[in-house]
Design an enzyme around this catalytic site. Structure first.
Site, mmCIF file in Angstrom:
data_model
loop_
_atom_site.group_PDB
_atom_site.id
_atom_site.type_symbol
_atom_site.label_atom_id
_atom_site.label_comp_id
_atom_site.label_asym_id
_atom_site.label_seq_id
_atom_site.Cartn_x
_atom_site.Cartn_y
_atom_site.Cartn_z
ATOM 1 N N GLU A 88 1.037 -1.334 0.340
ATOM 2 C CA GLU A 88 -0.542 -0.083 -0.063
ATOM 3 C C GLU A 88 0.965 1.067 -0.077
ATOM 4 O OE1 GLU A 88 -4.374 -1.275 1.830
ATOM 5 O OE2 GLU A 88 -2.366 -0.788 3.166
ATOM 6 N N CYS A 112 6.131 -5.456 15.874
ATOM 7 C CA CYS A 112 6.009 -4.571 16.905
ATOM 8 C C CYS A 112 4.019 -5.271 17.427
ATOM 9 C CB CYS A 112 5.728 -2.895 16.510
ATOM 10 S SG CYS A 112 7.731 -2.948 15.872
ATOM 11 N N CYS A 115 1.423 -2.628 15.884
ATOM 12 C CA CYS A 115 1.740 -2.646 14.296
ATOM 13 C C CYS A 115 0.204 -3.603 13.364
ATOM 14 C CB CYS A 115 2.967 -2.109 13.795
ATOM 15 S SG CYS A 115 2.822 -1.562 12.201
ATOM 16 N N GLU A 156 9.975 -2.607 7.059
ATOM 17 C CA GLU A 156 11.740 -1.447 8.054
ATOM 18 C C GLU A 156 12.278 -1.310 6.559
ATOM 19 O OE1 GLU A 156 12.415 -0.298 10.943
ATOM 20 O OE2 GLU A 156 13.900 -0.194 9.754
ATOM 21 N N SER A 187 11.720 6.437 8.063
ATOM 22 C CA SER A 187 11.725 5.731 9.663
ATOM 23 C C SER A 187 11.960 4.252 9.698
ATOM 24 C CB SER A 187 9.745 5.735 10.073
ATOM 25 O OG SER A 187 9.966 5.452 10.851
ATOM 26 N N SER A 210 11.649 5.237 15.120
ATOM 27 C CA SER A 210 10.117 5.467 16.240
ATOM 28 C C SER A 210 10.686 4.415 17.377
ATOM 29 C CB SER A 210 9.303 3.759 15.302
ATOM 30 O OG SER A 210 9.469 3.954 14.317
ATOM 31 N N LEU A 211 9.801 5.250 18.587
ATOM 32 C CA LEU A 211 10.410 5.441 19.907
ATOM 33 C C LEU A 211 9.490 4.700 20.826
ATOM 34 C CD1 LEU A 211 13.313 5.519 21.185
ATOM 35 C CD2 LEU A 211 12.476 7.702 22.116
ATOM 36 N N HIS A 212 9.064 5.638 20.796
ATOM 37 C CA HIS A 212 7.615 4.280 21.598
ATOM 38 C C HIS A 212 7.490 4.161 23.412
ATOM 39 C CE1 HIS A 212 6.150 5.243 17.450
ATOM 40 N NE2 HIS A 212 6.697 3.855 17.532
ATOM 41 N N ASN A 286 -3.348 4.494 16.073
ATOM 42 C CA ASN A 286 -4.592 4.366 15.336
ATOM 43 C C ASN A 286 -4.939 2.993 15.891
ATOM 44 O OD1 ASN A 286 -4.771 6.907 13.785
ATOM 45 N ND2 ASN A 286 -2.919 6.030 13.324
ATOM 46 N N CYS A 329 -1.136 5.482 10.097
ATOM 47 C CA CYS A 329 0.121 4.242 10.960
ATOM 48 C C CYS A 329 -0.625 3.148 10.710
ATOM 49 C CB CYS A 329 0.787 5.408 11.301
ATOM 50 S SG CYS A 329 1.595 6.912 11.007
HETATM 51 N N1 SAH Z 1 9.303 0.074 10.421
HETATM 52 C C1 SAH Z 1 9.063 1.422 10.172
HETATM 53 C C2 SAH Z 1 8.702 2.645 9.259
HETATM 54 C C3 SAH Z 1 7.246 2.132 9.044
HETATM 55 S S1 SAH Z 1 6.152 2.657 10.061
HETATM 56 C C4 SAH Z 1 9.532 2.055 11.984
HETATM 57 O O1 SAH Z 1 9.409 1.445 12.928
HETATM 58 O O2 SAH Z 1 9.638 3.276 11.789
HETATM 59 C C5 SAH Z 1 5.503 3.895 10.855
HETATM 60 C C6 SAH Z 1 5.258 4.585 12.082
HETATM 61 O O3 SAH Z 1 3.937 4.472 12.244
HETATM 62 C C7 SAH Z 1 6.380 4.091 13.047
HETATM 63 O O4 SAH Z 1 6.533 4.804 14.205
HETATM 64 C C8 SAH Z 1 5.465 3.120 13.569
HETATM 65 O O5 SAH Z 1 5.676 2.940 14.676
HETATM 66 C C9 SAH Z 1 3.399 3.611 13.650
HETATM 67 N N2 SAH Z 1 2.772 3.111 14.596
HETATM 68 C C10 SAH Z 1 3.101 1.774 13.989
HETATM 69 N N3 SAH Z 1 1.440 1.104 14.260
HETATM 70 C C11 SAH Z 1 0.570 2.242 14.690
HETATM 71 C C12 SAH Z 1 -0.539 2.577 14.748
HETATM 72 N N4 SAH Z 1 -1.631 1.868 14.662
HETATM 73 N N5 SAH Z 1 -1.012 3.544 15.089
HETATM 74 C C13 SAH Z 1 0.562 4.909 14.602
HETATM 75 N N6 SAH Z 1 1.181 4.681 14.361
HETATM 76 C C14 SAH Z 1 1.553 3.619 14.273
#
Ligand code: SAH
Length: 339
Positions: A88, A112, A115, A156, A187, A210-212, A286, A329
């Site tokens: 997509e 993750c 995700c 990734e 990212s 992507s820290l989180h 999301n 995302c």
């Molecule tokens: N693999 C890469 C790029 C893809 S994810 C990465 O991890 O950065 C793009 C971003 O969306 C990342 O920061 C990811 O952690 C975030 N993300 C994943 N699932 C999400 C969700 N359900 N809601 C909001 N952000 C999300």
């Protein structure tokens, strides 16, 4: 070989190898990316023998739009690759231009927990040429030019490192698509050796991490990659990246209700990032049907934001795009075509 995989320098080398001058590369890039031909036969300023040679050495990769969903300022595209796999891409209309979020892998192995994209394991890399085609096919559909690229779709990027670097080189080249490096963002979930490598990459693109989570315990529970490269190792690699490139890094932080959105987490995050040339982008989570996490309330997000601000951390809250059509995302999916 797919012609869209070829960097400008690759083409210069190719033309040299068949005894031709390097300006041929410039001519060919112009046909491919300015005039946008889809067959070598359309070229008029190169001799027939050379065209035949090109035709026997290369083909025009084609990805197809199989579905398009729109929601105000967002279009989500389901794209079919030549081998039937689907990915997509999401187009967002900003006041500063059109930004395309592209996929870098078919599926994703990073696992993750929050995700959607990682629920199907990686099937294969998306090639540099296919990433270029994501842009070409969508620009053709819209009859407009895309100004910004974010590599934040499925996959990734640093798990597909060489293709990503070639892709950036191709789209940035001024003879071709010519998207400025500062308009390109990669990212990563934090593949540390590649962050070191990327600090030597000679294009001034933006890096987002992507820290989180602000500590290993929490990050281990959300992102398996943290067990391979912990926060300390990640931060050291980012310090090196900032030192080498002199560029500001973005930290993405999704807001998960009661998981990583507490006052203590905000304080811990501020401490972790203190003094770094960076900013934090808070992302309202999301929700998806298949995963149990909930989005933090607006109030909690604002409180978190205020705590970071008070502690001198630059912070923004991501504007929301496309949640109605699952284009946001972490909501993108790979699908395998029905046999
Ligand atoms: N693999 C890469 C790029 C893809 S994810 C990465 O991890 O950065 C793009 C971003 O969306 C990342 O920061 C990811 O952690 C975030 N993300 C994943 N699932 C999400 C969700 N359900 N809601 C909001 N952000 C999300």
């Amino acid at each position: 070989m797919n012609i869209y995989n070829m960097t400008f320098d690759n083409l210069v080398d190719y033309f040299k190898s068949i005894g031709l001058k390097s300006y041929r590369a410039k001519q060919l890039y112009d046909w491919l990316y300015v005039k946008r031909i889809d067959s070598f036969k359309s070229i008029t300023n190169i001799k027939k023998e050379i065209i035949d040679k090109l035709d026997s050495d290369y083909y025009f990769g084609k990805i197809e739009i199989i579905k398009k969903q729109s929601d105000e300022l967002v279009n989500k595209y389901l794209l079919k690759l030549e081998d039937g796999n689907t990915i997509e891409a999401v187009l967002m209309e900003h006041d500063y231009g059109l930004s395309l979020c592209i996929s870098s892998e078919v599926g994703c192995n990073m696992g993750c927990k929050f995700c959607e994209s990682g629920r199907i394991k990686k099937i294969r890399d998306v090639t540099a040429g296919e990433m270029v085609e994501e842009i070409l096919v969508i620009e053709k559909d819209l009859n407009k030019r895309i100004s910004h690229i974010v590599i934040m779709g499925i996959g990734e990027p640093f798990d597909n490192y060489n293709n990503i670097c070639n892709f950036i080189e191709i789209v940035n080249n001024s003879n071709g698509i010519n998207i400025g490096s500062r308009h390109i963002t990669v990212s990563t979930c934090g593949i540390v050796p590649k962050i070191y490598e990327f600090s030597k990459f000679p294009y001034q693109v933006n890096l987002a991490i992507s820290l989180h989570a602000p500590n290993d315990k929490l990050r281990n529970s959300l992102m398996p990659i943290n067990k391979a490269y912990n926060l300390n190792e990640l931060m050291l690699s980012i310090d090196e990246y900032i030192k080498k490139t002199n560029r500001r890094v973005t930290f993405e932080y999704i807001m998960l209700d009661n998981i990583n959105d507490t006052h203590d987490c905000a304080l811990e995050l501020a401490k972790l990032l203190k003094g770094k040339n960076c900013y934090v982008n808070l992302i309202p989570y999301n929700e998806t049907d298949n995963i149990g996490y909930k989005r933090s309330s607006k109030e909690k997000i604002m409180k978190f934001y205020d705590t970071l601000k008070k502690n001198n951390i630059s912070v923004t809250i991501r504007r929301e795009f496309g949640s109605k059509i699952s284009a946001a995302c972490g909501q993108l999916k790979t699908m395998k075509e029905e046999a």
